[in-house]
Design an enzyme around this catalytic site. Structure first.
Site, PDB file in Angstrom:
ATOM      1  N   HIS A  21       6.454  39.774  12.175  1.00 20.39           N
ATOM      2  CA  HIS A  21       7.587  39.385  13.023  1.00 20.39           C
ATOM      3  C   HIS A  21       8.855  40.116  12.581  1.00 20.39           C
ATOM      4  O   HIS A  21       9.611  40.623  13.412  1.00 20.39           O
ATOM      5  CB  HIS A  21       7.842  37.870  12.921  1.00 20.39           C
ATOM      6  CG  HIS A  21       6.783  37.018  13.546  1.00 20.39           C
ATOM      7  ND1 HIS A  21       6.219  35.944  12.910  1.00 20.39           N
ATOM      8  CD2 HIS A  21       6.195  37.078  14.765  1.00 20.39           C
ATOM      9  CE1 HIS A  21       5.327  35.371  13.705  1.00 20.39           C
ATOM     10  NE2 HIS A  21       5.287  36.043  14.838  1.00 20.39           N
ATOM     11  N   LYS A  45       3.357  20.345  20.973  1.00 27.23           N
ATOM     12  CA  LYS A  45       2.699  20.874  19.780  1.00 27.23           C
ATOM     13  C   LYS A  45       3.347  20.304  18.532  1.00 27.23           C
ATOM     14  O   LYS A  45       4.546  20.049  18.514  1.00 27.23           O
ATOM     15  CB  LYS A  45       2.869  22.407  19.723  1.00 27.23           C
ATOM     16  CG  LYS A  45       1.883  23.177  20.563  1.00 27.23           C
ATOM     17  CD  LYS A  45       1.997  24.647  20.174  1.00 27.23           C
ATOM     18  CE  LYS A  45       1.182  25.547  21.057  1.00 27.23           C
ATOM     19  NZ  LYS A  45       1.497  26.962  20.801  1.00 27.23           N
ATOM     20  N   ARG A  94      -0.085  43.729  17.914  1.00 30.17           N
ATOM     21  CA  ARG A  94      -0.717  44.116  16.655  1.00 30.17           C
ATOM     22  C   ARG A  94      -1.961  44.957  16.922  1.00 30.17           C
ATOM     23  O   ARG A  94      -2.118  46.039  16.405  1.00 30.17           O
ATOM     24  CB  ARG A  94      -1.112  42.866  15.853  1.00 30.17           C
ATOM     25  CG  ARG A  94       0.061  42.122  15.283  1.00 30.17           C
ATOM     26  CD  ARG A  94      -0.333  40.742  14.869  1.00 30.17           C
ATOM     27  NE  ARG A  94      -0.851  39.997  16.015  1.00 30.17           N
ATOM     28  CZ  ARG A  94      -1.184  38.732  16.008  1.00 30.17           C
ATOM     29  NH1 ARG A  94      -1.086  38.043  14.895  1.00 30.17           N
ATOM     30  NH2 ARG A  94      -1.618  38.118  17.090  1.00 30.17           N
ATOM     31  N   SER A 132       0.754  34.098  12.231  1.00 28.41           N
ATOM     32  CA  SER A 132       1.275  32.835  11.696  1.00 28.41           C
ATOM     33  C   SER A 132       0.124  31.879  11.411  1.00 28.41           C
ATOM     34  O   SER A 132       0.152  31.141  10.418  1.00 28.41           O
ATOM     35  CB  SER A 132       2.233  32.189  12.699  1.00 28.41           C
ATOM     36  OG  SER A 132       3.383  32.975  12.844  1.00 28.41           O
TER      37      SER A 132
END
Ligand code: PNS
Length: 167
Positions: A21, A45, A94, A132
């Site tokens: 990030h 969440k 990525r 993450s």
């Protein structure tokens, strides 16, 4: 009419922010005059780190970048971008595995607001395996997550995990 892309929003969950990030933030900060990092708050969440902790982690990790601001947002991303006057959403890529999800999100966002463009930045090769969720798993199982997240994030993560009884 020529559009000058001065302001961009980089949204994400950042639970926690990783070196990947930070790499995207540093790249975007060079491309745009101003970059707003938007920490998504999703009440459905339960994140590992609270929105305040994620914002603090990002603030400390980006203290060397004077054109980067950290904010929280909820609701639709395109509404947030437009409220801020941004016509660009930055997302990191990525590997090819990211593409399907990112493509879907970019298409939905374009349908919702055709004037907002999604710009993809490719992360450094050495960060291409980082996520993450991997960092969360390593941290929650007591593994060493230093070297996967910025130093400031590692420090905050350590405190946050200790508060939650994980060390
Ligand atoms: O880091 P993440 O988890 O991939 O970030 C996802 C995020 C927060 C950018 C995404 O969930 C989001 O944009 N949420 C806001 C709700 C929204 O606009 N949804 C429609 C676009 S798919």
């Amino acid at each position: 009419m020529r559009t000058v892309l001065r302001l961009a929003v980089y949204p994400g969950s950042f639970d926690p922010p990783t070196l990947g990030h930070l790499d995207v933030i540093e790249r975007a900060a060079k491309l745009f005059d101003r970059l707003i990092v938007g920490v998504g708050v999703n009440s459905a969440k339960t994140p590992l780190l609270s929105a305040d902790e994620r914002m603090e982690a990002l603030r400390r990790s980006t203290a060397h970048l004077d054109n980067v601001e950290i904010e929280a947002f909820s609701g639709l991303l395109v509404n947030y971008a437009q409220d801020r006057g941004a016509r660009v959403i930055v997302r990191g890529l990525r590997a090819t595995a990211d593409f399907e999800y990112e493509f879907q999100m970019a298409m939905v966002n374009r349908r919702l607001a055709s004037e907002v463009e999604t710009v993809f930045l490719v992360t450094k090769w050495e960060h291409s395996y980082l996520s993450s969720s991997i960092v969360r798993e390593v941290a929650l199982l007591g593994g060493d997550y230093r070297g996967l997240v910025p130093e400031a994030v590692a420090e905050l993560l350590e405190v946050a995990l200790a508060h939650r009884g994980v060390s």
